[in-house]
Design a protein around this motif. Sequence first.
Motif, short mmCIF file in Angstrom:
data_model
loop_
_atom_site.label_atom_id
_atom_site.label_comp_id
_atom_site.label_asym_id
_atom_site.label_seq_id
_atom_site.Cartn_x
_atom_site.Cartn_y
_atom_site.Cartn_z
N MET A 192 -11.15 -29.83 -31.95
CA MET A 192 -10.33 -30.05 -30.58
C MET A 192 -10.92 -29.16 -29.42
SD MET A 192 -6.37 -29.86 -32.07
CE MET A 192 -6.59 -28.60 -33.04
N GLY A 193 -10.54 -29.87 -28.17
CA GLY A 193 -10.70 -29.17 -27.01
C GLY A 193 -9.98 -28.23 -26.57
N PRO A 194 -10.01 -27.47 -25.53
CA PRO A 194 -9.27 -26.46 -25.19
C PRO A 194 -7.87 -26.89 -24.73
CG PRO A 194 -10.72 -26.80 -23.35
CD PRO A 194 -11.27 -27.66 -24.40
N ILE A 195 -7.00 -25.75 -24.93
CA ILE A 195 -5.45 -26.04 -24.71
C ILE A 195 -5.32 -26.05 -23.21
CG2 ILE A 195 -2.91 -25.51 -25.12
CD1 ILE A 195 -4.38 -23.86 -27.36
N SER A 196 -5.72 -26.98 -22.56
CA SER A 196 -5.75 -27.26 -21.12
C SER A 196 -5.59 -28.60 -20.30
CB SER A 196 -6.92 -26.63 -20.39
OG SER A 196 -7.00 -26.52 -19.27
N THR A 197 -5.62 -28.90 -19.24
CA THR A 197 -5.68 -30.11 -18.77
C THR A 197 -6.88 -30.27 -17.80
OG1 THR A 197 -4.20 -29.71 -16.72
CG2 THR A 197 -3.21 -29.97 -18.81
N GLY A 198 -6.89 -31.64 -17.11
CA GLY A 198 -7.95 -31.94 -16.11
C GLY A 198 -7.79 -30.76 -14.79
N MET A 199 -6.53 -30.11 -14.67
CA MET A 199 -6.46 -29.20 -13.47
C MET A 199 -6.53 -27.92 -13.96
SD MET A 199 -5.62 -31.48 -11.27
CE MET A 199 -5.11 -30.31 -9.98
N GLY A 200 -7.24 -27.66 -15.24
CA GLY A 200 -7.19 -26.30 -15.75
C GLY A 200 -8.53 -25.50 -15.31
N GLN A 201 -9.47 -26.41 -14.35
CA GLN A 201 -10.56 -25.43 -14.05
C GLN A 201 -10.20 -24.51 -12.73
OE1 GLN A 201 -13.51 -28.67 -13.71
NE2 GLN A 201 -13.22 -29.45 -15.52
N VAL A 202 -10.25 -23.44 -12.90
CA VAL A 202 -9.92 -22.74 -11.71
C VAL A 202 -10.46 -21.61 -11.26
CG1 VAL A 202 -7.36 -22.54 -12.87
CG2 VAL A 202 -8.91 -20.85 -13.62
N LEU A 203 -11.77 -21.56 -11.96
CA LEU A 203 -12.68 -20.56 -11.12
C LEU A 203 -14.05 -20.66 -11.56
CD1 LEU A 203 -12.87 -17.81 -9.54
CD2 LEU A 203 -12.67 -16.51 -11.62
N PHE A 204 -15.07 -20.66 -10.67
CA PHE A 204 -16.37 -20.56 -11.04
C PHE A 204 -17.02 -19.30 -10.29
CE2 PHE A 204 -16.11 -25.22 -11.27
CZ PHE A 204 -17.11 -25.64 -12.17
N TYR A 205 -18.03 -18.75 -11.47
CA TYR A 205 -18.82 -17.44 -10.91
C TYR A 205 -20.15 -17.62 -11.54
CZ TYR A 205 -18.21 -16.42 -15.93
OH TYR A 205 -18.41 -16.22 -17.32
N TYR A 206 -21.03 -16.75 -10.86
CA TYR A 206 -22.26 -16.93 -11.35
C TYR A 206 -22.93 -15.36 -11.45
CZ TYR A 206 -23.88 -15.14 -6.63
OH TYR A 206 -24.11 -14.72 -5.42
N LEU A 207 -24.00 -15.46 -12.26
CA LEU A 207 -24.57 -13.89 -12.59
C LEU A 207 -25.59 -13.85 -11.70
CD1 LEU A 207 -22.85 -14.49 -15.06
CD2 LEU A 207 -24.39 -13.54 -16.55
N GLU A 208 -25.83 -12.74 -11.19
CA GLU A 208 -26.98 -12.44 -10.15
C GLU A 208 -27.57 -11.15 -10.88
OE1 GLU A 208 -27.78 -10.95 -5.64
OE2 GLU A 208 -25.75 -11.14 -6.42
N ASP A 209 -29.14 -11.30 -11.01
CA ASP A 209 -29.97 -10.19 -11.50
C ASP A 209 -30.38 -9.42 -10.35
OD1 ASP A 209 -31.55 -8.57 -12.75
OD2 ASP A 209 -32.98 -10.14 -13.33
N THR A 210 -29.96 -8.37 -9.88
CA THR A 210 -30.56 -7.52 -8.64
C THR A 210 -31.51 -6.98 -9.08
OG1 THR A 210 -29.07 -5.52 -9.49
CG2 THR A 210 -28.04 -7.22 -7.92
N SER A 211 -32.02 -6.48 -10.26
CA SER A 211 -33.18 -5.77 -10.95
C SER A 211 -34.50 -6.81 -10.63
CB SER A 211 -33.12 -5.20 -12.24
OG SER A 211 -32.96 -6.26 -13.09
N GLY A 212 -33.99 -7.97 -10.86
CA GLY A 212 -35.34 -8.93 -11.26
C GLY A 212 -35.93 -9.12 -12.38
N ASN A 213 -35.40 -8.28 -13.60
CA ASN A 213 -36.17 -7.80 -14.75
C ASN A 213 -35.54 -9.00 -15.87
OD1 ASN A 213 -37.23 -5.55 -13.62
ND2 ASN A 213 -35.55 -4.06 -14.43
#
Length: 308
Positions: free
Chosen positions: A130-151
């Motif tokens: 089964m999929g998550p307990i949500s709806t099509g309006m459940g996508q509330v936030l995007f974020y990204y990971l940033e590697d400040t060290s470059g390693n």
Amino acid sequence: MLDRLIEIGLRNRLLVLVMAILVMAAGWRAYTGLPVDAFPDVSPNLVQVFTVTEGLAPEEIETYVTYPVEAAMTGLPGVAKVRSISNFGLSVVNIYFEDGLDIYFVRQLVGERLQEAREQIPAGFGNPEMGPISTGMGQVLFYYLEDTSGNFDLTEMRAVQDWLVKFHLQTVPGVTEVLGIGGWEKQFQVDVRPEQLLRYDVTLDQVIGRIEANNLNVGAQFIEHNAEEFVVRSVGLARGIDDLERIVIKTVDGRPVFLSDLAAVGTGGAVRRGLQTRNGTGEVVAGQVIKLFGTNSSAVIAAVEEKL
């Protein structure tokens, strides 16, 4: 009557002032706790069933995966309709229920029928979930990971997302699932050399079978000695490339043939069908937060941002 109320108010000014302050405080509290969404959630009462397969064509998925799931869902109480999509390597079955039914109750009904569907799907053709307990309006936030060290490369950043960030964010109240996007999912890959298979008279199925059979720990009860119990177990779970390379595939005249004799073992990224970029300048690893059905979007976003 109105004159009487005005007279009472003039005689009890302190009481009126206190009541006005209480009303203002209650209004402010109600305003700050008001659910806020970009659009009203008018999604139907829906439960989704996903089945991921290994490279099957849509025709095969429809016959061997989608149809058994659809057949198992027919006859459930409150079902309005069943729709499905069979793509390359993926089956999606949407079960729509009548409005007013509790979402957790209908998911329980679907979960009970999924066991019947699993018994009808051939082995190796995927496991419906089964999929998550949500709806099509459940996508509330995007974020990204940033590697400040470059390693760190994209594979390592994706591992951080899937094994660290994801599990921490899933503890936030109101979050039902966190999805990773972009980068490469780390895999231990076995690159078989065909000429070595011919040399040692080994088939590809034998190699796969021996890897699966030798990559696990096995318990063997216990031994009693001097009034003490000693637990006996076989530790064979592979923890790295060296362990995989030392798996014995067969023996020839008493000499073991290891996996390293037949293939090159290394790490690499899983097959992917998309990527994530930021500002169109480079690829990044991102995450998508999906809120629980019926929760306050603004409150969930604020809690996730605080956790981040």
